[in-house]
Enzyme design. Structure first.
Site, PDB file in Angstrom:
ATOM      1  N   GLY A 175     -18.310  11.399  10.253  1.00  0.00           N
ATOM      2  CA  GLY A 175     -17.332  11.847   9.189  1.00  0.00           C
ATOM      3  C   GLY A 175     -15.756  11.712   9.808  1.00  0.00           C
ATOM      4  N   GLU A 198     -17.182   6.665  10.773  1.00  0.00           N
ATOM      5  CA  GLU A 198     -16.884   6.861   9.480  1.00  0.00           C
ATOM      6  C   GLU A 198     -17.276   5.437   8.487  1.00  0.00           C
ATOM      7  OE1 GLU A 198     -14.965   8.831   7.474  1.00  0.00           O
ATOM      8  OE2 GLU A 198     -15.277   7.167   5.981  1.00  0.00           O
ATOM      9  N   ARG A 266     -17.108  18.796   1.757  1.00  0.00           N
ATOM     10  CA  ARG A 266     -17.534  20.352   1.191  1.00  0.00           C
ATOM     11  C   ARG A 266     -18.361  20.159  -0.189  1.00  0.00           C
ATOM     12  NH1 ARG A 266     -16.778  23.870   5.109  1.00  0.00           N
ATOM     13  NH2 ARG A 266     -16.612  25.473   3.313  1.00  0.00           N
ATOM     14  N   HIS A 439      20.740  17.808  14.444  1.00  0.00           N
ATOM     15  CA  HIS A 439      20.302  16.787  15.463  1.00  0.00           C
ATOM     16  C   HIS A 439      20.069  17.758  16.797  1.00  0.00           C
ATOM     17  CE1 HIS A 439      20.198  13.278  17.897  1.00  0.00           C
ATOM     18  NE2 HIS A 439      21.173  13.788  18.621  1.00  0.00           N
TER      19      HIS A 439
HETATM   20  P1  FAD Z   1     -13.117  30.195   0.233  1.00  0.00           P
HETATM   21  O1  FAD Z   1     -12.127  30.061   1.041  1.00  0.00           O
HETATM   22  O2  FAD Z   1     -14.332  29.093   0.329  1.00  0.00           O
HETATM   23  O3  FAD Z   1     -13.514  31.312  -0.250  1.00  0.00           O
HETATM   24  C1  FAD Z   1     -14.495  32.051  -0.839  1.00  0.00           C
HETATM   25  C2  FAD Z   1     -14.998  33.114  -0.897  1.00  0.00           C
HETATM   26  O4  FAD Z   1     -15.896  33.587  -1.659  1.00  0.00           O
HETATM   27  C3  FAD Z   1     -15.695  33.423   0.425  1.00  0.00           C
HETATM   28  O5  FAD Z   1     -14.938  34.489   1.244  1.00  0.00           O
HETATM   29  C4  FAD Z   1     -17.062  33.828   0.129  1.00  0.00           C
HETATM   30  O6  FAD Z   1     -17.746  34.601   1.148  1.00  0.00           O
HETATM   31  C5  FAD Z   1     -16.923  34.084  -1.261  1.00  0.00           C
HETATM   32  N1  FAD Z   1     -18.111  33.953  -2.026  1.00  0.00           N
HETATM   33  C6  FAD Z   1     -18.911  33.035  -2.372  1.00  0.00           C
HETATM   34  N2  FAD Z   1     -19.918  33.292  -3.106  1.00  0.00           N
HETATM   35  C7  FAD Z   1     -19.698  34.541  -3.635  1.00  0.00           C
HETATM   36  C8  FAD Z   1     -20.248  35.343  -4.505  1.00  0.00           C
HETATM   37  N3  FAD Z   1     -21.259  34.965  -5.240  1.00  0.00           N
HETATM   38  N4  FAD Z   1     -20.122  36.700  -4.496  1.00  0.00           N
HETATM   39  C9  FAD Z   1     -18.831  37.160  -4.138  1.00  0.00           C
HETATM   40  N5  FAD Z   1     -18.059  36.500  -2.810  1.00  0.00           N
HETATM   41  C10 FAD Z   1     -18.370  35.213  -2.769  1.00  0.00           C
HETATM   42  N6  FAD Z   1      -7.432  23.793   4.102  1.00  0.00           N
HETATM   43  C11 FAD Z   1      -6.170  23.523   4.473  1.00  0.00           C
HETATM   44  O7  FAD Z   1      -5.285  23.645   3.227  1.00  0.00           O
HETATM   45  N7  FAD Z   1      -5.619  23.545   5.780  1.00  0.00           N
HETATM   46  C12 FAD Z   1      -6.486  23.358   6.669  1.00  0.00           C
HETATM   47  O8  FAD Z   1      -6.101  23.277   7.731  1.00  0.00           O
HETATM   48  C13 FAD Z   1      -7.846  23.497   6.299  1.00  0.00           C
HETATM   49  N8  FAD Z   1      -8.618  23.558   7.476  1.00  0.00           N
HETATM   50  C14 FAD Z   1     -10.026  23.559   7.346  1.00  0.00           C
HETATM   51  C15 FAD Z   1     -10.718  23.537   8.389  1.00  0.00           C
HETATM   52  C16 FAD Z   1     -12.180  23.572   8.318  1.00  0.00           C
HETATM   53  C17 FAD Z   1     -13.138  23.480   9.470  1.00  0.00           C
HETATM   54  C18 FAD Z   1     -12.706  23.864   7.036  1.00  0.00           C
HETATM   55  C19 FAD Z   1     -14.196  24.151   6.878  1.00  0.00           C
HETATM   56  C20 FAD Z   1     -12.025  23.711   6.033  1.00  0.00           C
HETATM   57  C21 FAD Z   1     -10.419  23.804   6.007  1.00  0.00           C
HETATM   58  N9  FAD Z   1      -9.559  23.752   4.923  1.00  0.00           N
HETATM   59  C22 FAD Z   1      -8.297  23.541   5.235  1.00  0.00           C
HETATM   60  C23 FAD Z   1     -10.115  24.077   3.505  1.00  0.00           C
HETATM   61  C24 FAD Z   1     -10.082  25.494   3.183  1.00  0.00           C
HETATM   62  O9  FAD Z   1     -10.639  26.207   3.954  1.00  0.00           O
HETATM   63  C25 FAD Z   1     -10.545  25.635   1.712  1.00  0.00           C
HETATM   64  O10 FAD Z   1     -10.022  24.736   0.722  1.00  0.00           O
HETATM   65  C26 FAD Z   1     -10.157  26.960   1.232  1.00  0.00           C
HETATM   66  O11 FAD Z   1     -10.744  27.761   2.118  1.00  0.00           O
HETATM   67  C27 FAD Z   1     -10.802  27.130  -0.069  1.00  0.00           C
HETATM   68  O12 FAD Z   1     -10.420  28.463  -0.838  1.00  0.00           O
HETATM   69  P2  FAD Z   1     -11.118  29.178  -2.036  1.00  0.00           P
HETATM   70  O13 FAD Z   1     -10.213  30.177  -2.273  1.00  0.00           O
HETATM   71  O14 FAD Z   1     -11.386  28.090  -3.108  1.00  0.00           O
HETATM   72  O15 FAD Z   1     -12.638  29.397  -1.092  1.00  0.00           O
END
Ligand code: FAD
Length: 460
Positions: A175, A198, A266, A439
């Site tokens: 990927g 990729e 994801r 600059h």
């Molecule tokens: P999440 O951050 O996934 O949060 C969801 C939360 O819900 C979690 O804490 C989980 O424990 C909780 N949860 C799940 N199910 C339940 C349930 N049933 N009951 C209670 N709690 C629950 N994005 C960027 O913008 N910039 C970056 O540089 C970037 N780098 C990344 C690097 C990596 C390695 C990864 C994996 C992702 C990266 N992302 C980045 C993407 C970013 O992390 C996600 O888009 C973002 O976290 C999504 O936010 P969210 O609030 O939708 O969900």
């Protein structure tokens, strides 16, 4: 716990916690249900810890190459376990910060796993949490392909990798999106032999071709092997690593490495939420919402990685704010415009892009004018020895609308905000080119690319 909440948010990631804070600010009695750690994937297993590791790799890499700048590092080395420890420390700090924000805004945090029952109520454990509205923000987990299920240390996703304290001698990354490219950069900076596989024709699929090609050129020069148009077929685990079987143009080839990193995207966490029983519709693994962020059950809203929008932390946060403000009557209904959302990759050189690529703009029938400016002609880049890179502006010829901005180079992830702001304010290429920039700065590259688009460039 209150008797009845105005809003209960499920998931304490950037989408959920931001929505909760905005709701509390707007006077709503609010709770957040979180089953793991506040801060979500972004704070704990994504943006923050990955950028902490990247920072360590970057410092090491720069020190290694510092001789040209007069830095003699002597016998340089690193301690990867300490690099990971620093990264976990950064994640802990973010989680603590979110916890204190919950307290400051009088938001109840309920520890546990939330799910909907058949009546559309939220249940945590055996308790029903009584709320007028439920906002689902449970984000996403790692997507895996058959055979590539995590089996550390040989086969890992970003989740395992962020806790793994040993470094392999070689790695194959399946990927070439943002996560694959960022880890590719980290590993190669730390001396690991890297191959990126990729399926599409370029790294960072969907990114403007000029930028992707420049990234591939720089990565290849660093010794990273890039195999595009190459599909994963199967994997064999051996005593000292893996043998990955891939296919290109009908030919099956083998790639041997000590570790395989799976970075194929994801998957929204929709399965465990009781959606079907509650009548919440999904389509292709994502929750369907309208322009009020309402699901097919109107008192249940959804945002962030769960819905059909770019899976980015700033998108989740912005959607959380929008959803809550629409509920409060503070803004008209409407989803975010995907063409106004910047996307960044924190490898070196950095990549940042917003809006339409040149190819996409032409496909849409725009009369396109492109302006590019190479980093090697920027005073700041020359002074900093950061001459790899280019700024590319895609504009519309007649009205000077900024259709897209694509940058590879030093500080790209910061200077993209300038294009985002200009596009948000409906500024033109003449506004960008006519703004006096300090600059020497990297941001001058955006101004110069605008001047190049209008044929008024001075420095290149
Ligand atoms: P999440 O951050 O996934 O949060 C969801 C939360 O819900 C979690 O804490 C989980 O424990 C909780 N949860 C799940 N199910 C339940 C349930 N049933 N009951 C209670 N709690 C629950 N994005 C960027 O913008 N910039 C970056 O540089 C970037 N780098 C990344 C690097 C990596 C390695 C990864 C994996 C992702 C990266 N992302 C980045 C993407 C970013 O992390 C996600 O888009 C973002 O976290 C999504 O936010 P969210 O609030 O939708 O969900």
């Amino acid at each position: 716990m209150a008797d009845r909440y105005d809003l209960v948010v499920v998931g304490g990631g950037p989408g959920g916690y931001t929505a909760a804070i905005r709701a509390a600010q707007l006077g709503m009695q609010t709770a957040v249900v979180e089953r793991d750690r506040l801060g979500g994937v972004c704070g704990n297993w994504g943006c923050i810890p990955s950028k902490a590791i990247i920072r360590s790799a970057d410092v090491y890499d720069r020190a290694k190459r510092g001789e040209k700048l007069g830095i003699v590092a002597g016998s340089l080395s690193f301690d990867y376990a300490k690099i990971v420890a620093h990264s976990r420390g950064a994640a802990d700090r973010v989680a603590r910060g979110v916890k204190s924000l919950m307290k400051k805004n009088a938001i109840t945090v309920i520890a546990g796993e939330g799910r909907l029952n058949a009546r559309g109520q939220l249940v945590v454990g055996t308790d029903v949490v009584d709320a007028e509205r439920i906002l689902l923000a449970t984000g996403s987990g790692e997507r895996v392909l058959p055979g590539l299920e995590p089996a550390p240390p040989q086969v890992v996703t970003s989740r395992e990798l962020l806790e793994e304290t040993t470094l392999p001698g070689s790695v194959v990354i399946v990927g070439g999106g943002a996560i694959g490219v960022e880890f590719g950069y980290v590993f190669s900076s730390l001396g690991v032999k890297v191959t990126i596989v990729e399926l599409e024709a370029q790294l960072l699929p969907g990114t403007d071709e000029t930028i992707a090609k420049e990234l591939e050129r720089v990565f290849s020069r660093r010794g990273i092997e890039i195999r595009t148009k190459t599909g994963y077929r199967s994997i064999d685990k051996t005593s000292d690593g893996v043998v990955l079987h891939v296919e290109k143009d009908g030919q099956v080839e083998e790639i041997r490495a000590e570790r395989c990193v799976v970075a194929v995207g994801r998957r929204a966490r929709v399965e465990e939420l009781g959606l079907t029983g509650a009548g919440v519709s999904t389509e292709r693994g994502l929750i369907t919402i309208n322009d009020r962020f309402e699901t097919s059950v109107p008192h249940v809203l959804a945002i962030g990685d769960l819905v059909d929008s770019p899976q980015l932390a700033h998108v989740a946060a912005a959607e959380g704010i929008a959803a809550v403000e629409i509920v409060a009557g503070r803004r008209p209904p409407g989803r975010l415009d995907p063409l106004r959302i910047p996307g960044c990759v924190y490898c070196h050189p950095e990549v940042a892009t917003i809006g339409l690529s040149e190819a996409a703009a032409r496909e849409r029938g725009y009369d396109v004018k492109v302006g590019t400016f190479p980093y090697r002609a920027l005073g700041r880049a020359v002074a900093s020895d950061e001459m790899e890179g280019v700024v590319k502006l895609v504009t519309e010829a007649r009205y000077g609308e900024i259709l897209g901005c694509h940058v590879i180079g030093g500080s790209a992830t910061d200077i993209i905000a300038e294009a985002a702001m200009t596009m948000g304010l409906e500024g033109t290429v003449w506004d960008l080119g006519g703004t006096v920039h300090a600059h020497p700065t990297f941001a001058e590259g955006v101004m110069e690319a605008a001047l190049a688009a209008t044929g008024e460039g001075v420095n290149a």
